[in-house]
Write a protein that holds these residues in place. Structure first.
Motif, PDB file in Angstrom:
ATOM      1  N   VAL A 151      12.295   1.828   4.287  1.00  0.00           N
ATOM      2  CA  VAL A 151      11.647   1.704   5.597  1.00  0.00           C
ATOM      3  C   VAL A 151      12.373   0.650   6.415  1.00  0.00           C
ATOM      4  CG1 VAL A 151       9.476   1.272   6.765  1.00  0.00           C
ATOM      5  CG2 VAL A 151       9.487   2.293   4.492  1.00  0.00           C
ATOM      6  N   LYS A 159      -2.006  11.608   1.663  1.00  0.00           N
ATOM      7  CA  LYS A 159      -0.759  12.318   1.479  1.00  0.00           C
ATOM      8  C   LYS A 159       0.225  11.455   0.688  1.00  0.00           C
ATOM      9  CE  LYS A 159       2.766  14.201   4.447  1.00  0.00           C
ATOM     10  NZ  LYS A 159       3.278  13.747   5.718  1.00  0.00           N
ATOM     11  N   ASP A 160       0.249  10.192   1.067  1.00  0.00           N
ATOM     12  CA  ASP A 160       1.119   9.271   0.362  1.00  0.00           C
ATOM     13  C   ASP A 160       0.813   9.222  -1.117  1.00  0.00           C
ATOM     14  OD1 ASP A 160       2.741   8.500   2.287  1.00  0.00           O
ATOM     15  OD2 ASP A 160       2.279   6.362   2.176  1.00  0.00           O
ATOM     16  N   MET A 212      -7.091   8.876  11.074  1.00  0.00           N
ATOM     17  CA  MET A 212      -5.708   9.323  11.028  1.00  0.00           C
ATOM     18  C   MET A 212      -4.973   8.633   9.884  1.00  0.00           C
ATOM     19  SD  MET A 212      -2.892   8.987  13.998  1.00  0.00           S
ATOM     20  CE  MET A 212      -1.170   8.934  13.594  1.00  0.00           C
ATOM     21  N   SER A 213      -5.134   7.328   9.811  1.00  0.00           N
ATOM     22  CA  SER A 213      -4.414   6.611   8.768  1.00  0.00           C
ATOM     23  C   SER A 213      -4.921   7.034   7.387  1.00  0.00           C
ATOM     24  CB  SER A 213      -4.576   5.111   8.954  1.00  0.00           C
ATOM     25  OG  SER A 213      -5.873   4.723   8.608  1.00  0.00           O
ATOM     26  N   ILE A 222      -3.058  10.084   6.118  1.00  0.00           N
ATOM     27  CA  ILE A 222      -1.700   9.754   5.691  1.00  0.00           C
ATOM     28  C   ILE A 222      -1.748   9.038   4.349  1.00  0.00           C
ATOM     29  CG2 ILE A 222       0.351   8.412   6.258  1.00  0.00           C
ATOM     30  CD1 ILE A 222      -0.160   9.023   9.131  1.00  0.00           C
ATOM     31  N   ASP A 223      -2.737   8.187   4.199  1.00  0.00           N
ATOM     32  CA  ASP A 223      -2.925   7.519   2.911  1.00  0.00           C
ATOM     33  C   ASP A 223      -2.978   8.528   1.773  1.00  0.00           C
ATOM     34  OD1 ASP A 223      -2.853   4.870   3.008  1.00  0.00           O
ATOM     35  OD2 ASP A 223      -4.936   4.592   3.609  1.00  0.00           O
TER      36      ASP A 223
END
Lengths: 308, 320
Positions: free
Chosen positions: A28, A8-9, A1-2, A5-6
Motif C-alpha cells: 500500500v 471482503k478483506d 461501506m467500510s 470491504i472489511d
C-alpha cells in the motif's frame, strides 16, 4: 461501506494473494516500505528539510538574536551564528522594563487561575456525571453553550463589572473573570463518563459519600485527562493577552505578554537584542512545558478536534 | 483553544440512576440532598459563566444602543444611531470587515492547503519527521505576543530575515508593518505561521486514522499517486477539512495579540480587524456605544458560522 470491504478483506487476505490481482502486488502506497524508489525518497527528504526550515529558522532567529552582541544585529549581511554569547541582553531587558514583576504576575495569575478553573471544572464535571438531578442536561447545555461567546463581546462589560467592584489593576480582577470553565469541564466530563459504573456503584454500596467517591475513585481514574486539561488551561492563561491588557494599568501589575508589548514600543526598533531576550523570557516557559509534555498536549488537542 | 469543541449533538445519557419511584420521606430527603449537592457543585462554575459570559453578552447588546465614554454618569440611549453610523460606506467598520475577511480567508485557506501538504508529508513516516512534528506544533503553544514581536523583527526591512530573503531574488524587502500596502499581509503571514503546524498535526493524525481497507481495495484496483489522493484521501478527509475551516474562521476572526504587537491596527486602519476595532473604540477612543455595536456585529457573524457548522456537521458522513 467500510464494513463490506472489511468482510471482503477477511475472505481474501488469508492465504496466497488472489490470482486476479496485478502481477506484482505492491505494498500500500500510504505506508511505504523500503520499496519506494530512491528519487521519490530524496524528494520527500527535501520537502521534510524545507518544512523543518520553515519552523526552525524563525525560532532559531529568536534565540540567536537574543544572544547576539549589538553590532552583529545591526549589520548586513546578517550574522547567523553569534561570535560570542551576549547574556547582557537579558539583563538589559530585565532592567529597562520591570520583568521581575511581569514574571511574578504571570506566574500568580496563571497558577491561581488554572487551579481555580480546574477546580470548578472538576466539581461541575462530577456533578454532571454522577449526581442525580432531573434537569441537569439543560444546565449542561447552558454551560457548554458559553463556548460560542467570543471573548471580545464580553470584554467591555467585564471591564465595567470589574471596575464597579473596584478590582481594576488587582489580581482578583485579572483572575476571576477567567475561571468559568466550559472547555476543561467538557473534557473532564467526557472522561468521567468512561469510568466503569461498577466501581462507583461498589463504592456507593460501601456507604461512601460523594466527596469520598470523587476523591478516591473518580479523580484517580481520570487523572490523565485532568492533567491534559490542566496543561491546556495553563498554556491558555499564560498566553492570555487582551484581558490583562485592559484590566491592568500600572507596570507592576502587568503580565509578561503585556510587558513584552510595552518593551517593544519602548525599545522597538533600536534595541532588538533586549527585545528578543524579553521575547525568550515570555516564550521559554511554554516551550519547556510543551517539550516536556508534548504527547499529552498534542494528544489532548487533536482528540478534542477530531472526536469532539 | 476553546474553539476546538464541536457542539454536542445529542444530550449525553444520564448515568445516575434515579432513586426508586416509591417515595418514602427518607428517599425524598435523599433526593433533595442530591439536588442540593448538584447545585453546590455546579454553582461556582455556573456563576462565573453567567456573570462573566452570558450577562456581558446581553448587556453589551444593550450598550450598543447607547452613547457613553466611561466618564458621563450613565450611558445615553441613542437607538440605532451607532449601527447607522457603522454601516455608512467608508466607515471604520467597513474597513475592519474587509480586512477581517481578507485576513481570515487567506489565513484559513493558506493553512488548510499548507497543513494538508505537511500533514501528508509527515504521514510518510520518514526519519526526522517526529522532530519536525514537534517543531511545527510549538508555535501554536507560544503566546501570540511573542510570535508578533518575533515577526516584527523578521519583517524589519533593514536587519530582519525579510531583507535576506528578498535579496536572494535581487529585491528589496517591503516595510511590512509600517506601510498600509503590506501591514495586513504581515499579520496574516505571522498568524498563518503560528497556526500552520496545528493544522498539519490534525491532518497528520487524521490521515493515520484513515481506514486501511479502503486503500487496500484501491491499490488492488490499481489506484495510486495523485488520483488516489484526489478520489480517496481528499473525500475521506472532508469532515476534518470542514471542521478545520469552521474553527479556523472562528479563531482567526478573534485574533488580537499578533495584531497588537505587530501593527496595532495601522498604519491608519490598514490592518484594523474587528477585534482590534472593538478594543480601539472602547479603550483608546472611549466610544463605548460604537465598540459595543461592533462587538455585536462580530458576534452575529460568528453565530452564523457556528450555525452553519451545527447544520452541516451531522451531514458529513464519509466515515463514522
Amino acid at each position: 461501506m467500510s464494513l463490506t470491504i472489511d468482510r471482503k478483506d477477511e475472505l481474501e487476505s488469508p492465504g496466497a494473494p488472489p490470482a486476479t490481482a496485478a502481477p506484482r502486488p505492491r505494498p500500500v502506497r500510504r505506508r511505504p516500505g523500503p520499496r519506494r524508489p530512491l528519487p521519490a525518497t530524496m524528494a520527500l527528504y527535501v520537502l521534510i528539510a524545507a518544512t523543518f526550515a520553515l519552523f526552525a529558522v524563525p525560532l532559531y532567529w529568536l534565540f540567536s538574536s537574543a544572544l547576539k552582541p549589538e553590532h552583529e544585529i545591526y549589520t548586513y549581511p546578517l550574522t547567523w551564528v553569534p561570535s560570542s554569547l551576549e547574556w547582557s541582553n537579558f539583563a538589559d531587558a530585565w532592567t529597562s522594563a520591570p520583568f521581575g514583576a511581569f514574571l511574578r504576575n504571570s506566574i500568580i495569575t496563571t497558577v491561581v487561575g488554572t487551579a481555580l478553573e480546574i477546580g470548578v471544572a472538576l466539581l461541575s464535571a462530577y456533578a454532571f456525571a454522577f449526581v442525580y438531578f432531573r434537569g441537569k442536561m439543560i444546565v449542561f447545555a447552558v454551560m457548554v453553550g458559553s463556548l460560542m461567546l467570543p471573548g471580545h463581546i464580553t470584554l467591555l462589560v467585564n471591564y465595567i463589572t470589574i471596575s464597579n467592584l473596584g478590582w481594576l489593576n488587582t489580581y482578583q480582577g485579572l483572575i476571576l473573570p477567567g475561571i468559568g470553565s466550559a472547555f476543561a469541564m467538557f473534557l473532564i466530563y467526557q472522561q468521567m463518563r468512561q469510568v466503569p459504573e461498577e466501581l462507583v456503584d461498589a463504592a456507593r454500596m460501601d456507604g461512601t459519600s460523594h466527596m469520598r467517591r470523587m476523591h478516591a475513585v473518580v479523580i484517580p481514574i481520570c487523572r490523565p485527562m485532568i492533567l491534559t486539561a490542566t496543561l491546556i488551561v495553563l498554556i491558555t492563561k499564560w498566553n492570555d493577552f487582551v484581558w490583562p491588557l485592559i484590566v491592568t494599568s500600572t507596570s507592576d501589575m502587568r503580565t509578561l505578554p503585556i510587558g513584552l508589548m510595552f518593551l517593544r514600543s519602548q525599545e522597538g526598533y533600536d534595541a532588538w537584542g533586549p527585545v528578543m531576550a524579553g521575547t525568550v523570557i515570555v516564550a521559554a516557559p511554554m516551550l519547556i512545558v510543551f517539550f516536556l509534555a508534548q504527547r499529552r498536549i498534542i494528544g489532548g488537542i487533536t482528540a478534542g478536534a477530531l472526536k469532539g | 483553544m476553546t474553539t476546538l469543541l464541536q457542539p454536542v449533538r445529542r444530550p449525553p445519557r444520564s448515568r445516575t440512576a434515579p432513586p426508586p419511584r416509591r417515595s418514602s420521606p427518607q428517599l425524598r430527603r435523599r433526593r433533595l440532598a442530591e439536588g442540593a449537592l448538584f447545585w453546590a457543585l455546579i454553582l461556582p462554575n455556573l456563576t462565573a459563566i453567567v456573570v462573566f459570559g452570558y450577562y456581558p453578552t446581553l448587556y453589551n447588546f444593550v450598550l450598543s444602543f447607547t452613547d457613553w465614554d466611561f466618564v458621563q454618569p450613565a450611558p445615553v440611549v441613542v437607538g440605532l444611531d451607532n449601527y447607522i453610523e457603522l454601516f455608512q460606506s467608508g466607515s471604520m467598520l467597513m474597513d475592519a470587515l474587509r480586512n477581517t475577511a481578507i485576513f481570515v480567508l487567506v489565513a484559513v485557506i493558506g493553512t488548510l492547503f499548507g497543513g494538508m501538504a505537511i500533514g501528508a508529508l509527515l504521514a510518510q513516516r520518514l526519519r526526522f519527521s517526529g522532530l519536525v512534528r514537534t517543531l511545527a506544533f510549538a508555535p501554536h503553544m507560544l503566546p501570540g505576543a511573542a510570535i508578533g514581536v518575533l515577526w516584527l523583527f523578521m519583517f524589519d526591512p533593514n536587519y530582519g530575515l525579510s531583507r535576506w530573503l528578498f535579496s536572494m531574488f535581487g529585491m528589496e524587502s517591503p516595510s511590512w508593518t509600517t506601510t498600509s500596502d503590506f501591514s495586513l499581509w504581515s499579520i496574516t503571514i505571522a498568524y498563518a505561521w503560528q497556526r500552520l503546524g496545528f493544522v498539519a498535526i490534525i491532518y497528520y493524525t487524521a490521515i493515520l486514522d484513515l481506514p486501511k481497507d479502503i486503500y487496500e481495495a484501491a491499490s488492488l484496483d490499481g489506484a495510486r499517486g495523485l488520483p488516489l489522493f484526489r478520489y480517496i484521501t481528499l473525500p475521506l478527509l472532508s469532515p476534518v477539512t470542514f471542521f478545520l475551516t469552521v474553527t479556523g474562521i472562528i479563531a482567526a476572526a478573534q485574533t488580537f495579540d499578533i495584531i497588537a504587537t505587530l501593527t496595532m491596527g495601522g498604519p491608519g486602519t490598514s490592518s484594523t480587524t474587528l477585534p482590534w476595532m472593538i478594543y480601539d473604540q472602547a479603550f483608546v477612543d472611549f466610544n463605548i456605544g460604537t465598540s459595543a455595536a461592533t462587538a455585536t456585529v462580530m458576534f452575529v457573524l460568528l453565530l452564523i458560522v457556528t450555525g452553519v457548522q451545527t447544520k452541516y456537521a451531522s451531514k458529513q458522513v464519509h466515515y463514522s
